[in-house]
Design an enzyme around this catalytic site. Sequence first.
Site, PDB file in Angstrom:
ATOM      1  CD1 TRP A  37      -3.554   0.087   0.852  1.00 28.84           C
ATOM      2  CD2 TRP A  37      -2.465  -2.035   0.544  1.00 28.84           C
ATOM      3  NE1 TRP A  37      -4.659  -0.122   0.682  1.00 28.84           N
ATOM      4  CE2 TRP A  37      -4.207  -1.553   0.384  1.00 28.84           C
ATOM      5  CE3 TRP A  37      -2.407  -2.459   0.800  1.00 28.84           C
ATOM      6  CZ2 TRP A  37      -4.961  -2.607   0.142  1.00 28.84           C
ATOM      7  CZ3 TRP A  37      -2.711  -4.533   0.409  1.00 28.84           C
ATOM      8  CH2 TRP A  37      -4.054  -4.371   0.236  1.00 28.84           C
ATOM      9  CG  ASN A  38       1.037   5.112  -2.204  1.00 26.71           C
ATOM     10  OD1 ASN A  38       1.918   5.925  -1.444  1.00 26.71           O
ATOM     11  ND2 ASN A  38       0.214   6.409  -3.671  1.00 26.71           N
ATOM     12  CD1 TRP A  39      -2.303   5.428   3.156  1.00 26.12           C
ATOM     13  CD2 TRP A  39      -1.623   6.850   3.739  1.00 26.12           C
ATOM     14  NE1 TRP A  39      -3.160   5.292   3.916  1.00 26.12           N
ATOM     15  CE2 TRP A  39      -2.788   6.647   4.304  1.00 26.12           C
ATOM     16  CE3 TRP A  39      -1.426   8.348   5.076  1.00 26.12           C
ATOM     17  CZ2 TRP A  39      -4.007   7.182   5.647  1.00 26.12           C
ATOM     18  CZ3 TRP A  39      -2.034   8.850   5.956  1.00 26.12           C
ATOM     19  CH2 TRP A  39      -3.719   8.784   5.672  1.00 26.12           C
ATOM     20  CG  ASP A  40      -0.780   0.872   4.883  1.00 23.54           C
ATOM     21  OD1 ASP A  40      -1.255   2.139   3.556  1.00 23.54           O
ATOM     22  OD2 ASP A  40      -0.372   0.459   5.565  1.00 23.54           O
ATOM     23  CE1 TYR A  85      -8.109  -4.843   0.305  1.00 22.57           C
ATOM     24  CE2 TYR A  85      -8.091  -5.265  -1.788  1.00 22.57           C
ATOM     25  CZ  TYR A  85      -7.826  -4.845  -0.658  1.00 22.57           C
ATOM     26  OH  TYR A  85      -8.354  -3.242  -0.948  1.00 22.57           O
ATOM     27  CD  GLN A 105      -3.516   4.646   0.581  1.00 19.65           C
ATOM     28  OE1 GLN A 105      -2.048   4.027  -0.078  1.00 19.65           O
ATOM     29  NE2 GLN A 105      -4.323   4.245   0.790  1.00 19.65           N
ATOM     30  CG  ASP A 167     -10.449   2.998   3.576  1.00 17.02           C
ATOM     31  OD1 ASP A 167     -10.077   3.887   3.337  1.00 17.02           O
ATOM     32  OD2 ASP A 167     -10.947   1.859   3.108  1.00 17.02           O
ATOM     33  NE  ARG A 200     -12.888  -3.534   7.033  1.00 15.28           N
ATOM     34  CZ  ARG A 200     -11.644  -3.300   6.175  1.00 15.28           C
ATOM     35  NH1 ARG A 200     -10.729  -2.378   6.810  1.00 15.28           N
ATOM     36  NH2 ARG A 200     -11.722  -3.099   5.061  1.00 15.28           N
ATOM     37  CE1 TYR A 352      -9.690   0.199   8.570  1.00 15.43           C
ATOM     38  CE2 TYR A 352     -11.186   0.991   6.221  1.00 15.43           C
ATOM     39  CZ  TYR A 352     -10.236   0.459   7.257  1.00 15.43           C
ATOM     40  OH  TYR A 352      -9.020   0.562   6.103  1.00 15.43           O
ATOM     41  CD  GLU A 396      -6.594  -1.920  10.012  1.00 15.44           C
ATOM     42  OE1 GLU A 396      -6.755  -2.729  10.472  1.00 15.44           O
ATOM     43  OE2 GLU A 396      -6.672  -1.191   8.121  1.00 15.44           O
TER      44      GLU A 396
END
Length: 426
Positions: A37-40, A85, A105, A167, A200, A352, A396
């Site tokens: 994942w991009n910003w992760d 996923y 992202q 999200d 979620r 979330y 998380e």
Amino acid sequence: MISLAVNETIARAVEVLRENDHGDYTIPTKGLYPFQWNWDSCLTALGLAHYDEARAWTEIETLFAHQWPDGMVPHIVFHVLNDSYFPGPEVWRTNRPTATSGITQPAVAGFAVRRLFDRAKDKKLAAERARALLPKIDAWHRWFYENRDPRGEGLVAIIHPWESGRDNSIDWDDAFERVPTEGVEAYTRRDTLHADPAHRPTKAQYDRYLWLLQHFRALGWDNAKLHDASPFQIVDPGFNAILIRSAADLADLAETLGEMEIAKANRARAEKGLLAMERLWSDAHGQYLCLDRVIGKLVDSASVGGILPVFSAIPKPRIAAIAATIERIAGKARYIVPSHDLDDPRFDAKRYWRGPVWLVVNYMIADGLAASGHTQVAQRITRSSVDLIAESGFAEYYDPLSGEPLGGGRFTWTAAMVIEFLKSER
Ligand code: DGY
């Protein structure tokens, strides 16, 4: 002297990073998020750098190896096949050499790369690796303003909630009323097999995430068309602040490395963005709000997206007002900073981005507050973050009222941020 407990916690965080390390990229967590994942990745690189600088650079380089020809850096790179996923590459169908998603992202790479460079022990290696990344990050920034700010307002819009990283934020509820669900293909969620469904997004939200995805796919993922064709165009202050901070950091780094064109372009983007951000300020909430670009109205929803702008060089009185807002919130929550205002009846402590605390967001907020002299509030955020880890492990996200760990476990960017917090506290 560094206490034993601190050293032990850092060692445990490194264990999480190593567990999720796939060689040249790191997955956010097993099961729930099995790709890059991009910003992760960009924020994870900061944690990696504490024990392996070369590996930290590789994390960001791997992401940028999958940049699109138009400059976009996708939010997921599907390096491997894994059906744990959904939605996977067979749904996105972006036709890239390595499958990727078709949206982006938060652009935190510019910030991360500058921080890696500034802290590098091996300056020669850092200069080499940073110099190669500069034009790529610059191209991504240019892509944002060309494709997501078509009228040159200085602020970019997201066209899908997944782009914000937040999200299911309450910020999107009203705009989501406009997103239809007719024609959404049958699907089976996988996220709810790995995390409690009560933590979620809902099915109603997933239907709309997928409607947007199918809509963009039908337009051939042509970024020149997607913004105007999207019924969801939101100017998120947090998303813009991250981009603005990254543009300013990239400008500084480019100057250091003698890349004056890149420096000039990014300085101009940051300055224009900061001026435009004023339009999003709300005196009533003591923070910024999202702008719904389709109807031209601010969204009455006080989320952490409107607190995040302290990460960029917003005016001092705005930072002071936001610091006061955080203190007000801290009077009600055991742990800060919740992703939504507790006074809002829509606040949900466990779901979330509708209430829980996220350490990456805490990191960026604390960084901005500390840099502008609000050290006490910054320290309070850092303390909350470290307490959460001590009590609830590398989750998380966390319930701001009880501290309960939520979502996925053994989470990479949480571990990276803990290393950051603990090292900065020393
Ligand atoms: C998910 O699938 O939950 C992600 O947040 C999308 O990036």
